[in-house]
Design a protein around this motif. Structure first.
Motif, PDB file in Angstrom:
ATOM      1  N   MET A  36       0.836  -1.203   0.000  1.00  0.00           N
ATOM      2  CA  MET A  36       0.000   0.000   0.000  1.00  0.00           C
ATOM      3  C   MET A  36       0.866   1.247   0.000  1.00  0.00           C
ATOM      4  SD  MET A  36      -2.951  -1.276  -0.221  1.00  0.00           S
ATOM      5  CE  MET A  36      -3.932   0.199   0.024  1.00  0.00           C
ATOM      6  N   GLU A  37       1.822   1.292  -0.885  1.00  0.00           N
ATOM      7  CA  GLU A  37       2.741   2.416  -0.963  1.00  0.00           C
ATOM      8  C   GLU A  37       2.803   2.931  -2.392  1.00  0.00           C
ATOM      9  OE1 GLU A  37       4.206   4.947  -0.014  1.00  0.00           O
ATOM     10  OE2 GLU A  37       6.116   4.436   0.924  1.00  0.00           O
ATOM     11  N   TYR A  38       2.802   4.244  -2.543  1.00  0.00           N
ATOM     12  CA  TYR A  38       3.026   4.870  -3.833  1.00  0.00           C
ATOM     13  C   TYR A  38       4.502   5.252  -3.936  1.00  0.00           C
ATOM     14  CZ  TYR A  38      -2.048   5.260  -4.235  1.00  0.00           C
ATOM     15  OH  TYR A  38      -3.384   4.974  -4.313  1.00  0.00           O
ATOM     16  N   THR A  39       5.090   4.970  -5.056  1.00  0.00           N
ATOM     17  CA  THR A  39       6.523   5.186  -5.218  1.00  0.00           C
ATOM     18  C   THR A  39       6.797   6.085  -6.405  1.00  0.00           C
ATOM     19  OG1 THR A  39       6.972   2.986  -4.313  1.00  0.00           O
ATOM     20  CG2 THR A  39       8.763   4.062  -5.518  1.00  0.00           C
ATOM     21  N   VAL A  40       7.660   7.064  -6.211  1.00  0.00           N
ATOM     22  CA  VAL A  40       8.107   7.951  -7.281  1.00  0.00           C
ATOM     23  C   VAL A  40       9.501   7.520  -7.711  1.00  0.00           C
ATOM     24  CG1 VAL A  40       8.736  10.308  -7.891  1.00  0.00           C
ATOM     25  CG2 VAL A  40       6.731   9.893  -6.464  1.00  0.00           C
ATOM     26  N   LEU A  41       9.687   7.356  -9.001  1.00  0.00           N
ATOM     27  CA  LEU A  41      10.993   7.019  -9.555  1.00  0.00           C
ATOM     28  C   LEU A  41      11.603   8.286 -10.141  1.00  0.00           C
ATOM     29  CD1 LEU A  41      11.858   3.880 -11.642  1.00  0.00           C
ATOM     30  CD2 LEU A  41      12.597   6.125 -12.454  1.00  0.00           C
ATOM     31  N   SER A  42      12.767   8.674  -9.633  1.00  0.00           N
ATOM     32  CA  SER A  42      13.424   9.884 -10.115  1.00  0.00           C
ATOM     33  C   SER A  42      14.724   9.534 -10.813  1.00  0.00           C
ATOM     34  CB  SER A  42      13.701  10.860  -8.951  1.00  0.00           C
ATOM     35  OG  SER A  42      14.635  10.300  -8.057  1.00  0.00           O
ATOM     36  N   VAL A  43      15.070  10.319 -11.838  1.00  0.00           N
ATOM     37  CA  VAL A  43      16.278  10.100 -12.620  1.00  0.00           C
ATOM     38  C   VAL A  43      17.070  11.401 -12.644  1.00  0.00           C
ATOM     39  CG1 VAL A  43      17.206   9.405 -14.856  1.00  0.00           C
ATOM     40  CG2 VAL A  43      15.068   8.406 -14.036  1.00  0.00           C
ATOM     41  N   CYS A  44      18.294  11.358 -12.151  1.00  0.00           N
ATOM     42  CA  CYS A  44      19.126  12.562 -12.075  1.00  0.00           C
ATOM     43  C   CYS A  44      20.456  12.318 -12.793  1.00  0.00           C
ATOM     44  CB  CYS A  44      19.404  12.927 -10.615  1.00  0.00           C
ATOM     45  SG  CYS A  44      17.932  13.290  -9.655  1.00  0.00           S
ATOM     46  N   PRO A  45      20.944  13.318 -13.557  1.00  0.00           N
ATOM     47  CA  PRO A  45      22.215  13.149 -14.271  1.00  0.00           C
ATOM     48  C   PRO A  45      23.403  13.170 -13.322  1.00  0.00           C
ATOM     49  CG  PRO A  45      21.384  15.379 -14.551  1.00  0.00           C
ATOM     50  CD  PRO A  45      20.308  14.629 -13.835  1.00  0.00           C
ATOM     51  N   LEU A  46      24.418  12.376 -13.651  1.00  0.00           N
ATOM     52  CA  LEU A  46      25.683  12.367 -12.930  1.00  0.00           C
ATOM     53  C   LEU A  46      26.761  13.021 -13.784  1.00  0.00           C
ATOM     54  CD1 LEU A  46      25.534   8.694 -11.564  1.00  0.00           C
ATOM     55  CD2 LEU A  46      24.950  10.798 -10.333  1.00  0.00           C
ATOM     56  N   THR A  47      27.900  13.223 -13.239  1.00  0.00           N
ATOM     57  CA  THR A  47      28.964  13.932 -13.966  1.00  0.00           C
ATOM     58  C   THR A  47      29.653  13.065 -15.005  1.00  0.00           C
ATOM     59  OG1 THR A  47      30.526  13.356 -12.204  1.00  0.00           O
ATOM     60  CG2 THR A  47      29.404  15.494 -12.040  1.00  0.00           C
ATOM     61  N   ASP A  48      29.453  11.752 -14.953  1.00  0.00           N
ATOM     62  CA  ASP A  48      30.146  10.852 -15.888  1.00  0.00           C
ATOM     63  C   ASP A  48      29.293  10.467 -17.088  1.00  0.00           C
ATOM     64  OD1 ASP A  48      28.292   9.285 -14.647  1.00  0.00           O
ATOM     65  OD2 ASP A  48      29.693   7.716 -13.998  1.00  0.00           O
ATOM     66  N   GLY A  49      28.154  11.138 -17.274  1.00  0.00           N
ATOM     67  CA  GLY A  49      27.284  10.824 -18.395  1.00  0.00           C
ATOM     68  C   GLY A  49      26.208   9.805 -18.085  1.00  0.00           C
ATOM     69  N   LEU A 104       4.136   7.703   0.905  1.00  0.00           N
ATOM     70  CA  LEU A 104       3.434   7.531   2.177  1.00  0.00           C
ATOM     71  C   LEU A 104       4.380   7.227   3.325  1.00  0.00           C
ATOM     72  CD1 LEU A 104       0.353   5.440   0.960  1.00  0.00           C
ATOM     73  CD2 LEU A 104       0.595   7.919   1.179  1.00  0.00           C
ATOM     74  N   SER A 105       5.661   7.251   3.067  1.00  0.00           N
ATOM     75  CA  SER A 105       6.656   7.009   4.114  1.00  0.00           C
ATOM     76  C   SER A 105       7.889   7.841   3.800  1.00  0.00           C
ATOM     77  CB  SER A 105       7.015   5.516   4.169  1.00  0.00           C
ATOM     78  OG  SER A 105       7.700   5.129   2.980  1.00  0.00           O
ATOM     79  N   ASP A 106       8.883   7.737   4.646  1.00  0.00           N
ATOM     80  CA  ASP A 106      10.135   8.460   4.414  1.00  0.00           C
ATOM     81  C   ASP A 106      11.150   7.600   3.677  1.00  0.00           C
ATOM     82  OD1 ASP A 106       9.166  10.685   5.735  1.00  0.00           O
ATOM     83  OD2 ASP A 106       9.826   9.938   7.696  1.00  0.00           O
ATOM     84  N   ARG A 107      10.683   6.480   3.140  1.00  0.00           N
ATOM     85  CA  ARG A 107      11.615   5.562   2.473  1.00  0.00           C
ATOM     86  C   ARG A 107      12.189   6.185   1.206  1.00  0.00           C
ATOM     87  NH1 ARG A 107      11.148   1.337  -1.348  1.00  0.00           N
ATOM     88  NH2 ARG A 107       8.925   1.818  -1.556  1.00  0.00           N
ATOM     89  N   GLN A 108      13.488   6.172   1.106  1.00  0.00           N
ATOM     90  CA  GLN A 108      14.175   6.668  -0.081  1.00  0.00           C
ATOM     91  C   GLN A 108      15.462   5.879  -0.261  1.00  0.00           C
ATOM     92  OE1 GLN A 108      14.913  10.890  -0.230  1.00  0.00           O
ATOM     93  NE2 GLN A 108      16.546  10.690  -1.728  1.00  0.00           N
ATOM     94  N   ARG A 109      15.689   5.419  -1.462  1.00  0.00           N
ATOM     95  CA  ARG A 109      16.921   4.673  -1.694  1.00  0.00           C
ATOM     96  C   ARG A 109      17.365   4.825  -3.145  1.00  0.00           C
ATOM     97  NH1 ARG A 109      16.165  -0.646  -3.916  1.00  0.00           N
ATOM     98  NH2 ARG A 109      13.953  -1.139  -4.258  1.00  0.00           N
ATOM     99  N   ALA A 110      18.662   4.847  -3.322  1.00  0.00           N
ATOM    100  CA  ALA A 110      19.222   4.841  -4.665  1.00  0.00           C
ATOM    101  C   ALA A 110      19.175   3.419  -5.190  1.00  0.00           C
ATOM    102  CB  ALA A 110      20.656   5.359  -4.646  1.00  0.00           C
ATOM    103  N   VAL A 111      18.755   3.260  -6.420  1.00  0.00           N
ATOM    104  CA  VAL A 111      18.615   1.927  -6.993  1.00  0.00           C
ATOM    105  C   VAL A 111      19.844   1.559  -7.800  1.00  0.00           C
ATOM    106  CG1 VAL A 111      17.255   0.470  -8.535  1.00  0.00           C
ATOM    107  CG2 VAL A 111      16.122   2.117  -7.042  1.00  0.00           C
ATOM    108  N   SER A 112      20.151   2.357  -8.782  1.00  0.00           N
ATOM    109  CA  SER A 112      21.256   2.013  -9.673  1.00  0.00           C
ATOM    110  C   SER A 112      21.581   3.212 -10.543  1.00  0.00           C
ATOM    111  CB  SER A 112      20.873   0.815 -10.554  1.00  0.00           C
ATOM    112  OG  SER A 112      19.748   1.139 -11.358  1.00  0.00           O
ATOM    113  N   THR A 113      22.563   3.044 -11.382  1.00  0.00           N
ATOM    114  CA  THR A 113      22.859   4.034 -12.411  1.00  0.00           C
ATOM    115  C   THR A 113      22.554   3.412 -13.770  1.00  0.00           C
ATOM    116  OG1 THR A 113      25.173   3.321 -12.572  1.00  0.00           O
ATOM    117  CG2 THR A 113      24.659   5.139 -11.054  1.00  0.00           C
ATOM    118  N   PHE A 114      22.200   4.271 -14.731  1.00  0.00           N
ATOM    119  CA  PHE A 114      21.854   3.784 -16.060  1.00  0.00           C
ATOM    120  C   PHE A 114      22.274   4.833 -17.082  1.00  0.00           C
ATOM    121  CE2 PHE A 114      18.727   2.631 -19.465  1.00  0.00           C
ATOM    122  CZ  PHE A 114      19.265   1.371 -19.717  1.00  0.00           C
ATOM    123  N   THR A 115      22.474   4.389 -18.310  1.00  0.00           N
ATOM    124  CA  THR A 115      23.038   5.257 -19.347  1.00  0.00           C
ATOM    125  C   THR A 115      22.005   6.056 -20.120  1.00  0.00           C
ATOM    126  OG1 THR A 115      22.992   3.368 -20.866  1.00  0.00           O
ATOM    127  CG2 THR A 115      25.069   3.795 -19.688  1.00  0.00           C
TER     128      THR A 115
END
Length: 222
Positions: A1-14, A24-35
């Motif tokens: 019963m949680e709504y999740t936002v997926l965010s994508v942010c650029p890094l300096t290496d491309g 609905l919670s304070d849960r936040q975690r980095a998943v991975s990097t992608f090209t």
């Protein structure tokens, strides 16, 4: 019963950092990097346990200096593992001038569908007949000139007419035809090749599914 936002942010290496944020919670975690960043202009198409987007040419070019290659133009995210991958779009490749921003995905008959409005002369609709082996079949070809004339738009050489916002609704294709500050939302019958206008505004409009109907929103919000 949680709504999740997926965010994508650029890094300096491309590359791009992908993170999940719980609403609905304070849960936040980095998943991975992608090209290859997915487009943030439309919600993804959910099929076979995957999210599907067109790649964001603008973000990729800002990070790498060139637009994404056609072989990596459709971005997939597995909803269980949150692993990203890419597949090529169907049809002819774009060449040096990539036009992935004029290509969109939608669902038709429970299958992934690809709408290519980059050719100026017509709209080509492909359907993914075999998901496992990535076999696309050309389903419809819609001539652009009759659509423009139906909307009363004068189309001269060098002028830009934008066609997009594709959805299938009651066996009709809903799309947006716009030029400058004038936008038309029409339903196009794919069997009869007829059009009917369901919305017209002086500003950009966006249509979204709403239960068993459709709504369209004024996108010029300050």
């Amino acid at each position: 019963m949680e709504y999740t936002v997926l965010s994508v942010c650029p890094l300096t290496d491309g590359n791009f950092q992908v993170s999940l944020h719980g609403l609905l919670s304070d849960r936040q975690r980095a998943v991975s990097t992608f090209t290859h960043p997915p487009s943030n202009e439309k919600t993804p198409i959910i099929l076979n346990g995957n999210l599907h987007w067109m790649v964001c040419d603008k973000a990729y070019k800002e990070a790498n200096g060139v637009k994404a290659d056609c072989s990596n133009s459709i971005v997939l995210c597995n909803m269980n593992s949150v692993n990203f991958s890419t597949i090529p779009h169907p049809g002819d490749q774009c060449g040096l001038r990539k036009k992935h921003n004029q290509m969109e995905l939608m669902e038709m008959e429970g299958r992934l569908c690809f709408c290519d409005a980059s050719l100026n002369r017509n709209i080509v609709i492909w359907i993914l007949e075999d998901y496992e082996h990535r076999i696309w079949v050309k389903r419809h070809v819609i001539m652009v000139d009759p659509l423009i004339k139906f909307c009363g738009i004068h189309h001269s050489y060098g002028s830009h007419v934008n066609i997009g916002g594709f959805y299938i609704f009651n066996n009709e294709l809903l799309l947006r035809v716009s030029k400058s500050y004038e936008s038309h939302v029409i339903l196009y019958n794919l069997q009869l090749n007829t059009s009917r206008r369901v919305g017209q505004e002086r500003w950009n409009v966006v249509a979204v599914p709403h239960t068993n109907s459709l709504v369209y929103l004024d996108a010029d919000v300050n």
